[in-house]
Design a protein around this motif. Sequence first.
Motif, mmCIF file in Angstrom:
data_model
loop_
_atom_site.group_PDB
_atom_site.id
_atom_site.type_symbol
_atom_site.label_atom_id
_atom_site.label_comp_id
_atom_site.label_asym_id
_atom_site.label_seq_id
_atom_site.Cartn_x
_atom_site.Cartn_y
_atom_site.Cartn_z
ATOM 1 N N MET A 1 -41.019 19.407 4.195
ATOM 2 C CA MET A 1 -42.052 19.820 3.241
ATOM 3 C C MET A 1 -41.963 21.322 2.988
ATOM 4 O O MET A 1 -41.836 22.122 3.915
ATOM 5 N N ILE A 2 -41.984 21.734 1.716
ATOM 6 C CA ILE A 2 -41.864 23.138 1.340
ATOM 7 C C ILE A 2 -43.221 23.826 1.430
ATOM 8 O O ILE A 2 -44.209 23.362 0.868
ATOM 9 N N ARG A 3 -43.267 24.941 2.144
ATOM 10 C CA ARG A 3 -44.522 25.680 2.257
ATOM 11 C C ARG A 3 -44.858 26.339 0.924
ATOM 12 O O ARG A 3 -43.983 26.837 0.223
ATOM 13 N N ALA A 4 -46.127 26.366 0.567
ATOM 14 C CA ALA A 4 -46.550 26.973 -0.699
ATOM 15 C C ALA A 4 -46.326 28.473 -0.686
ATOM 16 O O ALA A 4 -45.976 29.067 -1.699
ATOM 17 N N HIS A 5 -46.533 29.091 0.475
ATOM 18 C CA HIS A 5 -46.403 30.538 0.565
ATOM 19 C C HIS A 5 -45.542 30.895 1.761
ATOM 20 O O HIS A 5 -46.011 30.954 2.895
ATOM 21 N N GLY A 6 -44.290 31.150 1.506
ATOM 22 C CA GLY A 6 -43.369 31.578 2.540
ATOM 23 C C GLY A 6 -43.109 33.068 2.439
ATOM 24 O O GLY A 6 -43.798 33.794 1.705
ATOM 25 N N PRO A 7 -42.085 33.585 3.152
ATOM 26 C CA PRO A 7 -41.792 35.023 3.154
ATOM 27 C C PRO A 7 -41.517 35.599 1.764
ATOM 28 O O PRO A 7 -41.933 36.722 1.464
ATOM 29 N N LEU A 8 -40.833 34.847 0.907
ATOM 30 C CA LEU A 8 -40.539 35.368 -0.426
ATOM 31 C C LEU A 8 -41.794 35.465 -1.280
ATOM 32 O O LEU A 8 -41.995 36.449 -2.004
ATOM 33 N N ASP A 9 -42.638 34.442 -1.183
ATOM 34 C CA ASP A 9 -43.897 34.461 -1.938
ATOM 35 C C ASP A 9 -44.759 35.646 -1.510
ATOM 36 O O ASP A 9 -45.299 36.388 -2.346
ATOM 37 N N GLU A 10 -44.880 35.821 -0.181
ATOM 38 C CA GLU A 10 -45.706 36.911 0.337
ATOM 39 C C GLU A 10 -45.148 38.265 -0.069
ATOM 40 O O GLU A 10 -45.903 39.208 -0.362
ATOM 41 N N ALA A 11 -43.819 38.391 -0.084
ATOM 42 C CA ALA A 11 -43.201 39.654 -0.486
ATOM 43 C C ALA A 11 -43.516 39.980 -1.940
ATOM 44 O O ALA A 11 -43.812 41.128 -2.288
ATOM 45 N N LEU A 12 -43.473 38.963 -2.799
ATOM 46 C CA LEU A 12 -43.791 39.172 -4.213
ATOM 47 C C LEU A 12 -45.254 39.569 -4.383
ATOM 48 O O LEU A 12 -45.570 40.497 -5.142
ATOM 49 N N PHE A 13 -46.164 38.902 -3.662
ATOM 50 C CA PHE A 13 -47.585 39.245 -3.748
ATOM 51 C C PHE A 13 -47.821 40.683 -3.276
ATOM 52 O O PHE A 13 -48.600 41.438 -3.876
ATOM 53 N N SER A 14 -47.150 41.063 -2.187
ATOM 54 C CA SER A 14 -47.302 42.412 -1.648
ATOM 55 C C SER A 14 -46.757 43.453 -2.626
ATOM 56 O O SER A 14 -47.364 44.504 -2.839
ATOM 57 N N HIS A 15 -45.627 43.152 -3.225
ATOM 58 C CA HIS A 15 -45.025 44.065 -4.206
ATOM 59 C C HIS A 15 -45.967 44.261 -5.388
ATOM 60 O O HIS A 15 -46.143 45.377 -5.891
ATOM 61 N N ARG A 16 -46.571 43.186 -5.815
ATOM 62 C CA ARG A 16 -47.525 43.237 -6.935
ATOM 63 C C ARG A 16 -48.729 44.107 -6.576
ATOM 64 O O ARG A 16 -49.197 44.908 -7.403
ATOM 65 N N ALA A 17 -49.224 43.986 -5.352
ATOM 66 C CA ALA A 17 -50.385 44.764 -4.920
ATOM 67 C C ALA A 17 -50.057 46.243 -4.767
ATOM 68 O O ALA A 17 -50.887 47.111 -5.062
#
Length: 325
Positions: A1-17
């Motif tokens: 099962m694919i996690r909705a928020h993995g390391p790449l997702d979190e990195a993108l959110f952090s970059h956006r912030a």
Amino acid sequence: MIRAHGPLDEALFSHRAQHPEAHASAPWAVACSGGVDSVALLHLMVRHEKARTLAAFYVHHGQHDQADAQESCVRTHAERLGVPFFSDRLSLAPGANEQTLRSERFAAFERLWLQWQGVTSPHIVLAHHQDDQAETALLRLTRGMSPRSPGLIRPVSRVGRMTLLRPLLTVPKTAIAAYAMAHCLQWVEDPTNADTVHARNAIRQQVLPILERLRPGSSAKIANFFAELQELHEEETQEGPLISAEERSSGFRLEEISFNFLKARVEECLGECRGRVTRVHWNALMKIVSSGTVDGSRKAVEFPGGVSVIIHRKRVTIAAGRPAQ
């Protein structure tokens, strides 16, 4: 099962912030080479940037026999993800050096953006990651990195009118590969990455694996340490973010920089040759910066190691590794 928020997702959110001004602009083009890093990035951007106009850019360097396969791979991903695909073919001799490839690639991005949007000032998303940052840090150390000017890969940087965004800079290569496999993505390996004649490839293929075996997590620690060093330097100089190599080669407007800012950029280029610089060099630089080029003439100061500072028509260019022409 694919996690909705993995390391790449979190990195993108952090970059956006952390870089809201860069994320406020639209549209974006994802530079996709067909390798695992950029293929994963393109997929990630389509998942999370649904309200943004996106495109996939591929630059065919013609440096190896897998380039056509890479182009086809990127085109296929773009079609499946529903984003427009644009490609540009370079006419370069085999074995072109890294600086030439980078310069020509950026010029290709400008052409592709103009073809897509009909205007300039492109915003390009790149797939540089944490391992790339560690490689850059070690490579710069071997070339005589100044602790005052680490000059590492930046999460957001500018090259002329082009803005470069790197949302995966804090993500290790293993996490990107895991993301690609979890989403059943296909990619094409670049055969030139295995050629350890090049210093960066040797660090990637030989040095970092040894460090990881001796001390797991070494790549992350190296990247984080030098990133913090760079942030500390920026706070101390109060001159804003350090300028990347690609920005330095494109030049600065004379009226927009101070002498101390220019001196720091020159010291960054000098590396281990800094000890050979004398007061005569700095006085000569200060003189031409103060006088400017009102008459439109071209002025230059040559430093040790082939570093030159050229001022022409109120624009300053630092040429590293070759004398002024």
